[in-house]
Motif scaffolding. Structure first.
Motif, PDB file in Angstrom:
ATOM      1  N   ILE A  18       0.981  -1.523   0.308  1.00 55.94           N
ATOM      2  CA  ILE A  18       0.091   0.417   0.280  1.00 55.94           C
ATOM      3  C   ILE A  18       0.490   1.229  -0.031  1.00 55.94           C
ATOM      4  N   VAL A  19       1.923   1.267   0.361  1.00 52.48           N
ATOM      5  CA  VAL A  19       3.405   2.500   0.509  1.00 52.48           C
ATOM      6  C   VAL A  19       3.130   2.784  -1.220  1.00 52.48           C
ATOM      7  N   ASP A  20       3.840   1.567  -1.369  1.00 53.49           N
ATOM      8  CA  ASP A  20       4.790   1.551  -2.858  1.00 53.49           C
ATOM      9  C   ASP A  20       3.516   2.315  -3.683  1.00 53.49           C
ATOM     10  N   LEU A  21       1.653   1.935  -3.724  1.00 49.84           N
ATOM     11  CA  LEU A  21       0.621   2.144  -4.073  1.00 49.84           C
ATOM     12  C   LEU A  21       0.761   3.795  -4.422  1.00 49.84           C
ATOM     13  N   ALA A  22       1.014   4.205  -2.437  1.00 52.71           N
ATOM     14  CA  ALA A  22       0.728   5.680  -2.019  1.00 52.71           C
ATOM     15  C   ALA A  22       1.105   6.502  -3.086  1.00 52.71           C
ATOM     16  N   ALA A  23       2.653   6.042  -3.528  1.00 52.17           N
ATOM     17  CA  ALA A  23       4.352   6.825  -3.965  1.00 52.17           C
ATOM     18  C   ALA A  23       3.218   6.580  -5.309  1.00 52.17           C
ATOM     19  N   GLN A  24       3.126   5.979  -5.878  1.00 54.01           N
ATOM     20  CA  GLN A  24       2.717   5.229  -6.684  1.00 54.01           C
ATOM     21  C   GLN A  24       1.696   6.240  -7.324  1.00 54.01           C
ATOM     22  N   ASN A  25       1.087   6.897  -6.647  1.00 57.41           N
ATOM     23  CA  ASN A  25      -0.060   7.605  -6.783  1.00 57.41           C
ATOM     24  C   ASN A  25       0.115   9.610  -6.996  1.00 57.41           C
ATOM     25  N   LEU A  26       1.314   9.778  -5.694  1.00 60.51           N
ATOM     26  CA  LEU A  26       2.400  10.861  -5.598  1.00 60.51           C
ATOM     27  C   LEU A  26       3.492  11.012  -7.031  1.00 60.51           C
ATOM     28  N   LYS A  27       3.030   9.939  -7.103  1.00 59.63           N
ATOM     29  CA  LYS A  27       4.388  10.090  -8.556  1.00 59.63           C
ATOM     30  C   LYS A  27       6.270  10.276  -7.778  1.00 59.63           C
ATOM     31  N   MET A  28       5.993   9.882  -6.460  1.00 59.39           N
ATOM     32  CA  MET A  28       7.364   9.963  -6.022  1.00 59.39           C
ATOM     33  C   MET A  28       7.815   8.295  -5.819  1.00 59.39           C
ATOM     34  N   ASP A  29       9.399   8.759  -5.830  1.00 57.30           N
ATOM     35  CA  ASP A  29      10.115   7.444  -6.020  1.00 57.30           C
ATOM     36  C   ASP A  29       9.933   6.940  -4.522  1.00 57.30           C
ATOM     37  N   PRO A  30       9.763   5.237  -5.289  1.00 58.26           N
ATOM     38  CA  PRO A  30       9.070   4.446  -3.300  1.00 58.26           C
ATOM     39  C   PRO A  30      10.142   4.426  -2.844  1.00 58.26           C
ATOM     40  N   ALA A  31      11.124   4.495  -2.958  1.00 57.69           N
ATOM     41  CA  ALA A  31      12.959   5.357  -1.920  1.00 57.69           C
ATOM     42  C   ALA A  31      12.470   6.086  -1.280  1.00 57.69           C
ATOM     43  N   GLU A  32      12.227   7.266  -1.751  1.00 59.41           N
ATOM     44  CA  GLU A  32      12.360   8.800  -1.244  1.00 59.41           C
ATOM     45  C   GLU A  32      10.699   8.671  -0.800  1.00 59.41           C
ATOM     46  N   PHE A  33       9.842   7.945  -0.787  1.00 63.48           N
ATOM     47  CA  PHE A  33       8.726   7.619   0.244  1.00 63.48           C
ATOM     48  C   PHE A  33       8.458   6.856   1.054  1.00 63.48           C
ATOM     49  N   ARG A  34       9.862   5.897   1.543  1.00 58.12           N
ATOM     50  CA  ARG A  34      10.019   5.385   2.358  1.00 58.12           C
ATOM     51  C   ARG A  34      11.381   6.435   3.370  1.00 58.12           C
ATOM     52  N   ARG A  35      11.663   6.971   2.760  1.00 56.19           N
ATOM     53  CA  ARG A  35      12.770   7.868   3.446  1.00 56.19           C
ATOM     54  C   ARG A  35      12.118   9.088   4.502  1.00 56.19           C
ATOM     55  N   ARG A  36      10.905   9.582   3.653  1.00 54.81           N
ATOM     56  CA  ARG A  36       9.933  10.525   4.592  1.00 54.81           C
ATOM     57  C   ARG A  36       9.903  10.335   5.713  1.00 54.81           C
ATOM     58  N   ASN A  37       9.544   9.249   5.750  1.00 57.00           N
ATOM     59  CA  ASN A  37       8.049   8.389   6.232  1.00 57.00           C
ATOM     60  C   ASN A  37       8.699   7.784   7.756  1.00 57.00           C
ATOM     61  N   LEU A  38       9.908   6.681   7.419  1.00 59.14           N
ATOM     62  CA  LEU A  38      11.082   5.811   8.658  1.00 59.14           C
ATOM     63  C   LEU A  38      10.509   6.532   9.647  1.00 59.14           C
ATOM     64  N   ILE A  39      10.671   5.648  10.767  1.00 53.67           N
ATOM     65  CA  ILE A  39      10.500   6.082  11.814  1.00 53.67           C
ATOM     66  C   ILE A  39      12.205   6.603  11.739  1.00 53.67           C
ATOM     67  N   PRO A  40      13.019   7.860  13.025  1.00 53.80           N
ATOM     68  CA  PRO A  40      13.938   8.218  12.464  1.00 53.80           C
ATOM     69  C   PRO A  40      14.789   7.520  13.353  1.00 53.80           C
ATOM     70  N   ASP A  41      16.197   7.630  13.183  1.00 57.47           N
ATOM     71  CA  ASP A  41      16.880   6.590  13.990  1.00 57.47           C
ATOM     72  C   ASP A  41      17.509   6.951  15.295  1.00 57.47           C
ATOM     73  N   ASP A  42      16.533   9.000  15.528  1.00 56.86           N
ATOM     74  CA  ASP A  42      17.399   8.905  16.634  1.00 56.86           C
ATOM     75  C   ASP A  42      15.888   9.146  17.481  1.00 56.86           C
ATOM     76  N   ALA A  43      14.859   8.349  17.282  1.00 57.44           N
ATOM     77  CA  ALA A  43      13.662   8.656  18.014  1.00 57.44           C
ATOM     78  C   ALA A  43      13.525   7.365  19.065  1.00 57.44           C
ATOM     79  N   TYR A  44      14.068   7.168  18.976  1.00 60.93           N
ATOM     80  CA  TYR A  44      13.621   5.569  20.586  1.00 60.93           C
ATOM     81  C   TYR A  44      14.418   5.778  21.945  1.00 60.93           C
TER      82      TYR A  44
END
Lengths: 157, 796, 269
Positions: B392-418
């Motif tokens: 579903i994440v890929d489908l959203a990225a496709q709809n937004l015409k956004m590269d799927p890697a970039e889409f993930r980068r924007r949404n992945l939990i930051p590495d310093d958030a723990y």
């Protein structure tokens, strides 16, 4: 007509004689009658390759050959090939590269690999995969197996 | 080799960790390479009897009559039993857990009584002098059946029009709803809402070694020794004891070599319980090895799910919420003792896992059907949760015409958030999604693959790149099963003993199924004590010998068992130095062990070989001070408790080429970057990942248990149930980020299931990426050529 | 998965085989390579009273090339065919087909005669035999019969073999200099039975896995353009669905193979 027959064959260099039921397949014979439990029973319908043994120099499915059909034949199993060190190089490479996990497929895999080594020592990676295509391994993903055989064939590391 | 310092991840720790982190070969692999392992079927016992089962040919039927007359007369037959006879010796069980609120299941017997609820359920047992003779007699059993309506479809089961177990009221085994609140609002304000329904085929483990058990009852001692191809010897000891009425201390379960397990061999199987009961009844050893046809009919199946998922996001690609509805079918019984509710529960816990949205709603229904039972198989729920999320994440990225890697980068939990609490309620100690993503994109050369893909499309070659980020449950605490009342241990123990010759014997409750547990325990023990690996011998899989523990499941062996070995190793080191201090008359603090000898800690000067210390300890203790007793056997235990689960994370990528004429998918390459904390043996970890990926590829492209409308398994053999083999699996590139868990000294998290968890989603996304220019998508696994052709509109 | 009890005999002459077949009738089965028969025995799908092992009749194994034909003895194994330089030279279609048959360990035991006599509609040799217009040689009490492959395969696992007859050889016409052949098959795993396959020799397009027996696509072959040929294929084939593929899927895939073979045949030498 006989349901059980006397057979004499040479297994790992040793002559053996037994009276066997006609319906007993070769791998059951090796395991149950001779206690050679290195050849494994995986599917008994010729798909998995765990029972691969060598009969008169050619690899066969031990579950798709009757023991009575091996009468007069020379049968080699993983135990024999281990003791003679014929598969020593392959075993070393498999060990060093962790080309096995549970080890259930490994004897059959080594029989197939040795067959390739004898028949087509120049085999490419693709040909290695093709030659092993009848030997099922659920654990490894096959890559380390292919790597090990490639190393033995071509001295790659 | 230097010695491992504690904790391994502490600041300033010596870089040299001994064998830890080294790709050393497994010592125990040598016997397997020579065909000299000890699988259950390799054991030879006097008076061994063999059992074969008469199984229901119907999906749902009442047993009107069973006639054993001819079977009893067949050559070699010792006896034939029905369900009632076996029930005299083996009590039934119910697969429920208290913390899965409302879960229900009827009592299940070792041999079905009165009614069979799936095709393949055992309804009689024939014991004979050989398996062949037992099978001959099975063919002579005469049975009359009254066929009952079979419930096979999930939606039909949910509707409750026909109830399989009337006493339960409906066909719902378990349901759960989870809601953070604010989901509808998030969807209302979203710029983009995407929705899709995914289907996951029922599949199974296909261990090369069938389930195997050899039960040996000693009537004189009232003891039962069970040689069992199992992942959890102590759990089975408890189960045999409880249901056969034999004191636990009188039951010993031994699991030597196990020919693959993958979760298949961690459950209570009726035919195995019957085998143990038959040994008691007949007062002799009895063996059952599931043949391949029985394996397909009765090994647990897994993953029959239909899930609708919705994702809400902003136009900038910020995920706002996930909304999930999962329907899953588990067969007629919830499997004992882990239950069949866990897989769906995991889907609820894990969906959306890598991302930082705050709103989440999930609904789960787990229903009974008249097919074989399903339960926990490698990666339990993860492949579904990951594929759903990443699809579903890929489908959203496709709809937004956004590269799927970039889409993930924007949404992945930051590495310093723990530490971080995920909207489903699960807690993450420390994850590294962004590091993993960066490493993956570099490793696969993402940008140039995208360029190549675009170039090839111009030539009508359809390649696809699929990503799948994931989180994974490992090192479970008692929160997984223990809190629900299951007698499944979340703790494990290790005993280390210095032998007179200077050898170290390790006995650990975690078992070996080929993943290399014994090898890494040898590495850890050698590193902790300061001996070379050839001085270590490891024993696992014997309740009569090892400390008590959970065994192998849920990616826990290295993280929990390994920690117990490390702690015991350090304790043994200390105790050895106590002895050395007395013998050498030197301060303990000045001594250490390096390379099998007592040395001066500062100068590394060799003071005494360990075998000399062993000789004195065991044979000349008279020369030690009167007030001193050497203790060269130590036991330590470990239980993770701070977090319910020690989550790992990782990301996979798949590169495929779809033949749009044939619908065939060629896997060109696969990448896997995984953070499993401290890596003890990279070579073993990589091949674990690869094997896991191969199973995930099986799920994505090949494997499905197909049933007829009458509930007959149609492809229950290895020719028709398609597992991928060497010709189908591509080369798989593995890399690691290491974020050790601070909960343990070792810092290891689990890794055994990661490959299986992520691969199906990655392959699905790659296929859909390849099909995207043609306007086609596939969402039902496995992605057979026909399903792809249908999506492409090439066939009706 | 243990076979039911049966008796076993390994005669050394064909006459002895005929006698056994006559005496035991339906209860007897011939055992050649056993690679299809033994799995069915292990699964108890077949329960013969007697297995007649014909692998002792070594004179019925071997490959003999003459000027215009290659005779392959029934007991010749797939591996022998695979290794044979004569097959490679004179029967390139068969040479290409053989590597698709299962796996090395199975090719070492399985035989040409066994495959032809079993007449599995998804098997490679029967399609090659029909495409190449081979002659199947069978022997019985009353002597030898020579049957055109197209007439030999009659239906699902059904051949023109009469009770008491044994396949002893197949004769394939040697490929001429201007002959062209293509062998294609689609299987999901290497070595599996084909979903659909095509053995094409000049204008003889023979599909396997496409019906109850090898199917000669005569209508398609009669067309002059590929487009017409693909359209006509539906009149040649009505493939039965299998576990994973509908009839329509198989027909579509057959069309893809036809197109690929057509393109190859019209361009290569």
């Amino acid at each position: 007509m006989e349901h059980a027959l006397d057979i004499t064959l040479t297994v790992n260099g040793t002559p053996v004689s037994r009276r066997v039921e006609a319906r007993q397949h070769l791998v059951d014979f090796l395991r149950e009658e001779l206690g050679l439990t290195g050849s494994h029973v995986g599917c008994e319908h010729g798909v998995c390759g765990a029972c691969t043994v060598r009969v008169d120099g050619e690899i066969v499915r031990g579950c798709l050959m009757l023991a009575v059909q091996a009468n007069g034949c020379k049968v080699d199993t993983i135990e024999g090939l281990s003791d003679s060190k014929e598969v020593g190089e392959l075993q070393r490479a498999f060990h060093e590269r962790n080309s096995l996990q549970c080890g259930f497929c490994t004897p059959g895999m080594l029989m197939a690999a040795r067959d390739l080594q004898l028949k087509n020592p120049a085999a490419s990676r693709e040909q290695i995969r093709a030659h092993l295509s009848g030997n099922y391994c659920r654990c490894t993903g096959y890559q380390a197996i292919v790597d090990a055989i490639e190393e033995v064939l071509h001295g790659k590391s | 080799m230097g010695k491992a310092e504690l904790p391994l991840h502490a600041p300033g720790t010596r870089v040299d960790k001994g064998y830890i982190g080294q790709s050393v070969p497994r010592p125990n692999a040598k016997r397997l390479l020579q065909g000299r392992g000890a699988f259950v079927d390799d054991l030879r016992f006097p008076r061994l009897a063999h059992v074969a089962f008469f199984r229901s040919p119907h999906a749902h039927a009442r047993i009107k009559r069973l006639d054993f007359g001819n079977a009893l007369k067949s050559a070699g037959v010792i006896d034939v039993f029905d369900g009632r006879a076996v029930a005299e010796y083996c009590t039934p069980w119910v697969g429920v857990l208290a913390h899965l609120k409302g879960i229900k299941s009827p009592p299940q017997h070792a041999i079905a009584i009165e009614r069979a609820c799936w095709q393949g359920e055992a309804v009689a047992a024939v014991v004979a002098e050989s398996r062949t003779q037992a099978e001959d007699a099975v063919d002579l059993i005469d049975a009359d059946w009254e066929e009952l309506p079979a419930v096979l479809d999930m939606d039909e089961a949910l509707s409750g029009r026909c109830v399989i177990h009337p006493e339960l009221g409906d066909n719902i085994c378990f349901k759960r709803e989870h809601d953070t609140g604010g989901v509808d609002e998030a969807f209302a304000k979203a710029d983009l809402v995407v929705e899709e329904t995914y289907r996951f085929g029922r599949h199974t483990g296909v261990c090369l070694e069938g389930r195997s058990i050899l039960a040996d009852y000693n009537a004189a001692e009232h003891t039962l020794t069970v040689h069992h191809s199992t992942q959890a010897p102590h759990m089975m000891q408890d189960v045999f004891s409880r249901h056969l009425g034999i004191p636990e201390a009188n039951v010993r379960v031994i699991a030597r070599d196990v020919g693959g397990s993958f979760g298949i061999k961690v459950h209570v199987y009726p035919d195995e319980m019957a085998t143990a009961a038959l040994s008691v009844m007949l007062r002799r050893p009895v063996k059952f090895v599931a043949d391949r046809l029985e394996s397909f009919l009765t090994d647990i199946h897994a993953r029959e799910h239909k899930v609708t998922i919705r994702l809400a996001c902003s136009k900038d690609g910020e995920i706002l919420a996930f909304d999930l509805d999962d329907l899953s079918a588990i067969g007629p019984y919830s499997v004992y003792p882990r239950t069949s509710g866990i897989e769906g529960n995991q889907v609820v816990n894990l969906t959306g896992g890598p991302y930082k949205h705050q709103k989440y709603r999930a609904k789960l229904n787990v229903v009974f059907t008249n097919k074989n039972v399903t339960c926990q198989y490698r990666a339990v729920g993860h492949p579904i949760a990951v594929a759903l999320t990443e699809g579903i994440v890929d489908l959203a990225a496709q709809n937004l015409k956004m590269d799927p890697a970039e889409f993930r980068r924007r949404n992945l939990i930051p590495d310093d958030a723990y530490p971080y609490t995920f909207p489903s309620g699960v807690k993450f100690e420390k994850l590294s999604h962004h590091q993993c993503l960066d490493q993956l994109l570099g490793l696969m050369n993402y940008a140039s693959l995208r360029k190549e893909q675009a170039d090839l499309r111009g030539r009508n070659i359809f390649r696809g790149i699929g990503l799948a980020a994931m989180i994974e449950v490992t090192n479970p605490s008692p929160a997984f099963y223990g809190v629900g009342g299951a007698r499944i241990s979340a703790q494990d123990g290790a005993t280390l003993r210095l032998e007179p010759t200077g050898m170290v014997t390790v006995m650990c409750s975690v078992t070996e199924q080929g993943q290399g547990t014994e090898g890494i325990f040898a590495q850890i023990a050698a590193s902790a004590v300061g001996v070379s690996m050839d001085k270590v011998r490891v024993i696992t899989g014997d309740t009569g010998v090892t400390p008590y523990g959970g065994g192998t499941w849920a990616s826990r062996g290295a993280g929990i068992g390994g920690e117990a070995v490390l702690l015991a190793g350090r304790a043994l080191l200390s105790n050895i130095l106590d002895v050395a201090s007395k013998v050498l008359n030197l301060e303990k603090e000045t001594l250490d062990i390096e390379n099998n000898a007592i040395v001066d800690k500062l100068t590394q000067e060799k003071k005494m070989p360990l075998e000399e210390l062993g000789r004195i300890t065991y044979f000349r203790p008279d020369i030690l001070p009167l007030d001193f007793q050497a203790e060269l056997t130590v036991t330590r235990h470990y239980t993770p408790r701070e977090y319910a689960f020690t989550f790992t994370n990782g990301i996979q990528a798949s590169l495929v080429e779809v033949d749009t004429d044939t619908g065939f998918v060629k896997l060109l390459k696969h990448w896997c970057v995984e953070d499993s904390g401290t890596v003890i043996n990279p070579m073993l970890v990589d091949e674990q990942l690869r094997g896991g990926v191969a199973e995930g590829i099986g799920a994505a492209l090949y494997e499905e248990c197909l049933y007829s409308p009458e509930g007959q398994l149609l492809n229950g053999n290895m020719a028709d149930y398609v597992v991928p083999m060497s010709g189908e699996i591509p080369d798989i590139v593995c890399a690691h980020i290491e974020t050790p868990t601070r909960q343990s000294q070792l810092g290891a998290k689990g890794v055994g299931e990661a490959g299986t968890a992520g691969a199906p989603g990655a392959v699905m996304n790659a296929i859909n990426d390849a099909l995207a220019p043609l306007g086609a998508r596939v969402t039902a696994m496995p992605f057979t050529p026909e399903r792809i052709l249908r999506a492409l509109g090439r066939i009706a | 998965m243990k076979a039911p009890a049966f008796a076993y005999v390994k005669p050394s002459t064909l006459d002895a085989v005929f006698e056994l077949l006559e005496r035991h009738g339906e209860g007897a089965k011939l055992l050649a390579g056993g690679q299809s028969l033994i799995p069915s025995l292990n699964m108890r799908l077949s329960a013969p009273e007697l297995l007649i092992d014909i692998t002792g009749l070594r004179e019925y194994a071997g490959i003999h090339a003459s000027v215009d034909s290659v005779r392959i003895g029934a007991l010749t194994t797939h591996a022998e065919i695979e290794r044979s330089a004569e097959i490679g030279k004179h029967l390139p279609l068969v040479a290409r087909a053989v590597s698709h048959i299962a796996h090395p360990a199975i090719r070492n035991r399985g035989t040409l005669g066994g495959s032809l006599a079993l007449a599995d509609p998804a098997a490679e040799y029967p399609a090659c035999a029909v495409a190449l217009e081979a002659t199947i040689v069978v022997s019985g009490r009353n002597g030898e019969r020579r049957i055109k492959a197209e007439q030999f395969f009659k239906g699902l696992f059904e051949t023109d073999l009469k009770p008491g007859e044994v396949v002893t050889a197949a004769e394939f016409p040697v490929a001429g200099r201007n002959d062209k052949s293509v062998f294609l098959e689609l299987s999901r795993r290497r070595g599996d039975y084909a979903i659909i396959g095509l053995a094409a020799h000049n204008s003889r397009f023979v599909f396997f896995g496409a019906g109850t027996k090898p199917v000669l696509a005569g209508n398609a072959a009669s067309k002059t353009s590929l487009q017409e040929a693909r359209a006509a294929l539906a009149t040649d084939l009505d493939p039965p669905a299998d576990l994973y593929n509908s009839s329509a899927t198989k027909l579509h895939l057959a069309g893809v193979l036809l197109e690929r073979a057509w393109n190859t045949l019209s361009t290569s030498h």
